[in-house]
Design an enzyme around this catalytic site. Structure first.
Site, PDB file in Angstrom:
ATOM      1  N   THR A  46      79.435   3.242  69.979  1.00 21.12           N
ATOM      2  CA  THR A  46      79.847   4.425  70.167  1.00 21.12           C
ATOM      3  C   THR A  46      80.519   5.198  71.457  1.00 21.12           C
ATOM      4  O   THR A  46      81.351   5.888  71.542  1.00 21.12           O
ATOM      5  CB  THR A  46      78.309   5.400  69.855  1.00 21.12           C
ATOM      6  OG1 THR A  46      77.534   4.766  70.979  1.00 21.12           O
ATOM      7  CG2 THR A  46      78.205   5.369  68.414  1.00 21.12           C
ATOM      8  N   TYR A 109      72.548  10.748  60.413  1.00 21.23           N
ATOM      9  CA  TYR A 109      72.686  11.794  59.829  1.00 21.23           C
ATOM     10  C   TYR A 109      71.844  11.789  58.274  1.00 21.23           C
ATOM     11  O   TYR A 109      71.207  12.562  58.143  1.00 21.23           O
ATOM     12  CB  TYR A 109      73.882  12.123  59.347  1.00 21.23           C
ATOM     13  CG  TYR A 109      74.238  13.391  58.586  1.00 21.23           C
ATOM     14  CD1 TYR A 109      74.276  14.715  59.413  1.00 21.23           C
ATOM     15  CD2 TYR A 109      74.228  13.564  57.174  1.00 21.23           C
ATOM     16  CE1 TYR A 109      74.452  15.967  58.886  1.00 21.23           C
ATOM     17  CE2 TYR A 109      74.278  15.043  56.790  1.00 21.23           C
ATOM     18  CZ  TYR A 109      74.443  15.906  57.313  1.00 21.23           C
ATOM     19  OH  TYR A 109      74.600  17.265  56.857  1.00 21.23           O
ATOM     20  N   TYR A 135      70.231  -1.580  66.024  1.00 15.84           N
ATOM     21  CA  TYR A 135      70.496  -0.547  67.147  1.00 15.84           C
ATOM     22  C   TYR A 135      69.881   0.519  66.640  1.00 15.84           C
ATOM     23  O   TYR A 135      70.148   1.246  65.832  1.00 15.84           O
ATOM     24  CB  TYR A 135      72.081  -0.217  67.148  1.00 15.84           C
ATOM     25  CG  TYR A 135      72.604   0.646  68.473  1.00 15.84           C
ATOM     26  CD1 TYR A 135      71.642   1.070  69.501  1.00 15.84           C
ATOM     27  CD2 TYR A 135      73.862   1.110  68.406  1.00 15.84           C
ATOM     28  CE1 TYR A 135      72.058   1.929  70.424  1.00 15.84           C
ATOM     29  CE2 TYR A 135      74.242   2.054  69.377  1.00 15.84           C
ATOM     30  CZ  TYR A 135      73.481   2.497  70.367  1.00 15.84           C
ATOM     31  OH  TYR A 135      73.778   3.299  71.132  1.00 15.84           O
ATOM     32  N   ARG A 140      71.068  10.102  68.739  1.00 11.83           N
ATOM     33  CA  ARG A 140      72.129  10.025  68.066  1.00 11.83           C
ATOM     34  C   ARG A 140      72.184  10.040  66.601  1.00 11.83           C
ATOM     35  O   ARG A 140      72.922  10.564  65.788  1.00 11.83           O
ATOM     36  CB  ARG A 140      73.206   9.199  68.273  1.00 11.83           C
ATOM     37  CG  ARG A 140      73.540   9.323  69.834  1.00 11.83           C
ATOM     38  CD  ARG A 140      74.938   8.147  70.282  1.00 11.83           C
ATOM     39  NE  ARG A 140      75.310   8.481  71.400  1.00 11.83           N
ATOM     40  CZ  ARG A 140      76.230   8.903  71.788  1.00 11.83           C
ATOM     41  NH1 ARG A 140      77.053   9.916  70.886  1.00 11.83           N
ATOM     42  NH2 ARG A 140      76.600   9.290  73.082  1.00 11.83           N
ATOM     43  N   LYS A 164      68.768  -3.586  70.039  1.00  8.56           N
ATOM     44  CA  LYS A 164      69.280  -2.849  71.037  1.00  8.56           C
ATOM     45  C   LYS A 164      68.234  -1.515  70.907  1.00  8.56           C
ATOM     46  O   LYS A 164      68.448  -0.573  70.004  1.00  8.56           O
ATOM     47  CB  LYS A 164      70.485  -2.359  71.233  1.00  8.56           C
ATOM     48  CG  LYS A 164      70.861  -1.445  72.120  1.00  8.56           C
ATOM     49  CD  LYS A 164      72.475  -1.025  72.114  1.00  8.56           C
ATOM     50  CE  LYS A 164      72.879   0.114  73.338  1.00  8.56           C
ATOM     51  NZ  LYS A 164      74.148   0.595  73.007  1.00  8.56           N
ATOM     52  N   ILE A 206      72.390  -3.793  76.862  1.00  9.65           N
ATOM     53  CA  ILE A 206      73.556  -3.402  76.685  1.00  9.65           C
ATOM     54  C   ILE A 206      73.899  -1.968  77.277  1.00  9.65           C
ATOM     55  O   ILE A 206      73.444  -0.923  76.993  1.00  9.65           O
ATOM     56  CB  ILE A 206      73.783  -3.305  75.154  1.00  9.65           C
ATOM     57  CG1 ILE A 206      73.681  -4.789  74.328  1.00  9.65           C
ATOM     58  CG2 ILE A 206      75.324  -2.759  74.618  1.00  9.65           C
ATOM     59  CD1 ILE A 206      73.708  -4.880  73.021  1.00  9.65           C
TER      60      ILE A 206
END
Length: 291
Positions: A46, A109, A135, A140, A164, A206
């Site tokens: 991202t 979403y 992840y 987000r 992550k 990361i």
């Protein structure tokens, strides 16, 4: 998976003023990081504005980074989304011969149940033999993948090698560290918590800010991995303000402003993101000048 221990960075995608991919700046960014201690590179996350990158541009970005890297450090490719079949298809059809691992973001979403997360990653794990880094970034994606789901996936699939974790939740990190299988890696996705996670038994980070200050940030993480609390926090305290600044408005507008001040790439971003405000740019410029 020793290749994913230490400091990885989520590379930005530099753009020219016409918003085409700046190949020269991207090559410069790769070399700057490798020469200053970054352990591995993450492509098309991202932070790389993956949501606005076309398929042709993605192929170009991969090619430029592979060539610039020249097998010096491991490469991780972001392949994720909220259409499981599409992610599986990409993994089955994309040339991954130069890629060492896959970073796959939790479905955004859609807000799946924990069983939905499990089945999504099960399909991904069965689609490739590449090592997979889960992840989790609920800020987000709008839904947290709970530690029990992460641990279940880690136990059930040998090629799911790490997570992550970017929930900015120290208790969740601790739960993962307490319950993880022996060889499963807990990688911080939160720059502000990365040192503490490493000191607690995590495998590194990361990072976003790490690509601008790779020598300092990777040194800090190495101190954390070695249990050098005092030395690590001396660097952490120096970097606290800039970590706050780069996430103050949006990512990667903040980090691109830092990289512009370091003469690595421009601060151009694609809509719906906009450049850092004048007020934020002033703070970042002052920090970089005094660092």
């Amino acid at each position: 998976m020793q290749k994913f221990i230490g400091t990885g960075v989520a590379l930005v995608t530099p753009f020219r003023d016409d918003l085409t991919v700046d190949v020269v700046a991207l090559t410069k960014l790769v070399n700057f990081n490798i020469e200053n201690g970054t352990n591995y590179l993450v492509i098309n996350g991202t932070t790389g504005e993956s949501g606005t990158i076309t398929e042709d541009e993605k192929l170009l970005i991969i090619d430029v980074i592979v060539k610039a890297n020249n097998k010096r450090v491991p490469l991780v490719l972001g392949v994720g989304g909220n259409n499981t079949l599409s992610v599986v298809n990409e993994l089955k059809t994309r040339d991954l011969s130069e890629i060492d691992g896959i970073l796959s973001v939790a479905p955004y979403y859609s807000k799946p149940t924990q069983e939905g997360f499990y089945q999504h990653y099960k399909a991904i794990a069965e689609a490739t033999d590449k090592p997979i880094i889960l992840y989790n970034v609920p800020g987000r994606t709008a839904k947290n993948m709970e530690p029990s789901t992460t641990i279940r996936l880690a136990n059930d699939f040998s090629n799911i090698v790490a997570v992550k974790e970017a929930g900015n939740n120290q208790q969740q990190y601790n739960t993962l560290l307490k319950n993880k299988p022996a060889n499963f890696l807990i990688i911080s996705g939160d720059d502000d918590l990365a040192l503490g996670v490493a000191l607690a038994g995590g495998s590194g980070v990361i990072s976003v800010i790490g690509q601008a200050f790779p020598r300092e940030f990777s040194t800090m993480i190495n101190h954390g991995l070695e249990g050098n609390n005092k030395e690590g926090y001396a660097i952490h305290f120096k970097m606290m303000d800039i970590i706050d600044y780069i996430f103050e408005e949006n990512n990667p507008a903040g980090i691109k402003t830092v990289l512009q001040e370091l003469d690595i790439c421009s601060n151009n971003v694609r809509l719906p993101l906009v450049k850092a405000s004048t007020a934020l740019e002033t703070k970042i410029k002052k920090f970089v000048e005094n660092f």
